[in-house]
Scaffold this active site. Structure first.
Site, PDB file in Angstrom:
ATOM      1  N   HIS A 174      -9.135  -6.668  -0.211  1.00 50.31           N
ATOM      2  CA  HIS A 174      -9.395  -6.950  -1.634  1.00 50.31           C
ATOM      3  C   HIS A 174     -10.073  -8.327  -1.790  1.00 50.31           C
ATOM      4  O   HIS A 174     -10.999  -8.484  -2.586  1.00 50.31           O
ATOM      5  CB  HIS A 174      -8.082  -6.982  -2.425  1.00 50.31           C
ATOM      6  CG  HIS A 174      -7.300  -5.697  -2.421  1.00 50.31           C
ATOM      7  ND1 HIS A 174      -6.093  -5.564  -1.764  1.00 50.31           N
ATOM      8  CD2 HIS A 174      -7.538  -4.505  -2.990  1.00 50.31           C
ATOM      9  CE1 HIS A 174      -5.632  -4.343  -1.950  1.00 50.31           C
ATOM     10  NE2 HIS A 174      -6.480  -3.677  -2.684  1.00 50.31           N
ATOM     11  N   SER A 176      -4.853  -1.826   4.401  1.00 51.36           N
ATOM     12  CA  SER A 176      -4.461  -0.983   3.278  1.00 51.36           C
ATOM     13  C   SER A 176      -3.125  -1.478   2.747  1.00 51.36           C
ATOM     14  O   SER A 176      -2.273  -1.939   3.521  1.00 51.36           O
ATOM     15  CB  SER A 176      -4.311   0.469   3.765  1.00 51.36           C
ATOM     16  OG  SER A 176      -3.571   1.217   2.812  1.00 51.36           O
TER      17      SER A 176
HETATM   18  P1  AMP Z   1      -6.610  -0.343  -4.124  1.00 53.33           P
HETATM   19  O1  AMP Z   1      -5.859  -1.538  -4.614  1.00 53.33           O
HETATM   20  O2  AMP Z   1      -6.070   0.229  -2.859  1.00 53.33           O
HETATM   21  O3  AMP Z   1      -6.865   0.678  -5.204  1.00 53.33           O
HETATM   22  O4  AMP Z   1      -8.036  -0.883  -3.717  1.00 53.33           O
HETATM   23  C1  AMP Z   1      -8.800  -1.643  -4.602  1.00 53.33           C
HETATM   24  C2  AMP Z   1     -10.189  -1.808  -4.023  1.00 53.33           C
HETATM   25  O5  AMP Z   1     -10.098  -2.424  -2.735  1.00 53.33           O
HETATM   26  C3  AMP Z   1     -10.868  -0.438  -3.802  1.00 53.33           C
HETATM   27  O6  AMP Z   1     -12.239  -0.546  -4.170  1.00 53.33           O
HETATM   28  C4  AMP Z   1     -10.715  -0.226  -2.315  1.00 53.33           C
HETATM   29  O7  AMP Z   1     -11.736   0.571  -1.757  1.00 53.33           O
HETATM   30  C5  AMP Z   1     -10.804  -1.651  -1.787  1.00 53.33           C
HETATM   31  N1  AMP Z   1     -10.209  -1.782  -0.456  1.00 53.33           N
HETATM   32  C6  AMP Z   1      -9.019  -1.293  -0.050  1.00 53.33           C
HETATM   33  N2  AMP Z   1      -8.827  -1.564   1.257  1.00 53.33           N
HETATM   34  C7  AMP Z   1      -9.931  -2.230   1.685  1.00 53.33           C
HETATM   35  C8  AMP Z   1     -10.348  -2.775   2.927  1.00 53.33           C
HETATM   36  N3  AMP Z   1      -9.591  -2.702   4.025  1.00 53.33           N
HETATM   37  N4  AMP Z   1     -11.543  -3.407   2.993  1.00 53.33           N
HETATM   38  C9  AMP Z   1     -12.331  -3.513   1.888  1.00 53.33           C
HETATM   39  N5  AMP Z   1     -11.999  -3.015   0.677  1.00 53.33           N
HETATM   40  C10 AMP Z   1     -10.808  -2.378   0.579  1.00 53.33           C
END
Ligand code: AMP
Length: 300
Positions: free
Chosen positions: A35, A182
């Site tokens: 993030h 993640s």
């Molecule tokens: P989330 O909080 O999991 O919904 O993710 C929020 C944003 O962060 C989304 O656009 C995801 O694709 C991105 N994201 C999640 N994990 C990663 C990662 N390892 N590297 C880059 N972006 C990520």
């Protein structure tokens, strides 16, 4: 860094300064380096709003909505040093309280992969992203390439609904051993964490096969599937065309290698985007907009 609970709180900050584009980085919190890399990317363009909202509509029956990690104070302490201009952290009632709920449905790009076993998932994603776009009214939104199908489904919405928002996909940030970062990795115990490496291993096996000259989609998918034996349950191991996510027998041009599997209590996904040509296989971008916007090929 102001924490805003309503669109009016955001408006009061007058973030559109000196004609620079306003950038939104949507998240569900439980922030990690992935993030933060999106925030850094967004900061290259203009003032950044990070939204933190655990969206109930994108979780399926029996998924981890209730137990999803929530720690706003920790999240704020991670992004404050990055120079984020504002955090938008609405509550569920503000986002979904109105009567006569409107839902945004995905088109073909939402079929299969993460849309297959999770009916309503992408409708939930698109609906909340449309609401966030309406509340923040960004010029640019940054998403992670890790959620490749999500990026492509959102790009279709922005195009079809003439939203006029430029999308940028940030590269996937990985642990040193290759595991994609993640928020759900924290569910893994040490043995499960080790087994979770089979996802990136499967993608590497698929790419290796392409590099060795294989062009049959089914063969590449089978090689990926073979490497997922360490997972408790494989959801999919597929190769799709970018950007329309069509299924093709013979691979050429930009393709997405994508896997999803359960390891212990965690549902994990990962992908590689590559360009397949007569001369070889190279890493590729997902959204063309990034190359156009930054004047150079995107990072993978
Ligand atoms: P989330 O909080 O999991 O919904 O993710 C929020 C944003 O962060 C989304 O656009 C995801 O694709 C991105 N994201 C999640 N994990 C990663 C990662 N390892 N590297 C880059 N972006 C990520």
């Amino acid at each position: 860094m102001k924490v805003c609970r309503t669109p009016a709180d955001l408006d009061a900050l007058s973030l559109r300064r000196e004609g620079r584009p306003l950038v939104l980085v949507p998240t569900m919190g439980a922030l990690h380096q992935g993030h933060l890399s999106l925030v850094d990317l967004g900061r290259e363009f203009g003032p950044v709003v990070v939204s933190i909202f655990v969206n109930p509509k994108q979780f399926g029956e029996g998924e981890d909505f209730e137990s999803y990690p929530r720690d706003l104070e920790r999240d704020l302490s991670l992004i404050e040093p990055l120079g984020v201009d504002a955090v938008f952290a609405p509550d569920v009632a503000l986002m979904y309280g109105a009567r006569g709920e409107v839902t945004v449905l995905p088109g073909n790009r939402g079929q299969g992969l993460c849309g297959g076993d999770r009916p309503g998932h992408f409708a939930g994603v698109l609906t909340v992203v449309a609401k966030l776009f309406g509340a923040v009214r960004p010029d640019i939104a940054v998403f992670g390439r890790k959620d490749a199908q999500q990026c492509l489904v959102i790009a279709q919405m922005v195009e079809d609904l003439k939203m006029g928002i430029r999308l940028i996909d940030g590269p996937t940030v990985r642990e040193p051993d290759g595991l994609a970062m993640s928020s759900r990795n924290r569910y893994l115990d040490p043995a499960e964490r080790e087994r979770a490496l089979c996802l990136s291993g499967a993608l590497a096996a698929g790419r290796d096969l392409l590099v060795s000259g294989e062009r049959q989609s089914a063969e590449v998918a089978a090689a990926m599937l073979g490497k997922l034996a360490a997972a408790d349950q494989v959801e999919y191991a597929e190769v799709r065309r970018v950007p329309d996510l069509a299924v093709e027998e013979q691979l050429s041009g930009r393709v997405l290698l994508a896997v999803a599997a359960r390891v212990g209590p965690a549902r994990l996904i990962d992908n590689f985007v590559v360009d397949v040509s007569e001369t070889g296989v190279t890493d590729a971008v997902l959204l063309d907009e990034i190359a156009e916007h930054r004047g150079s090929p995107g990072m993978v």
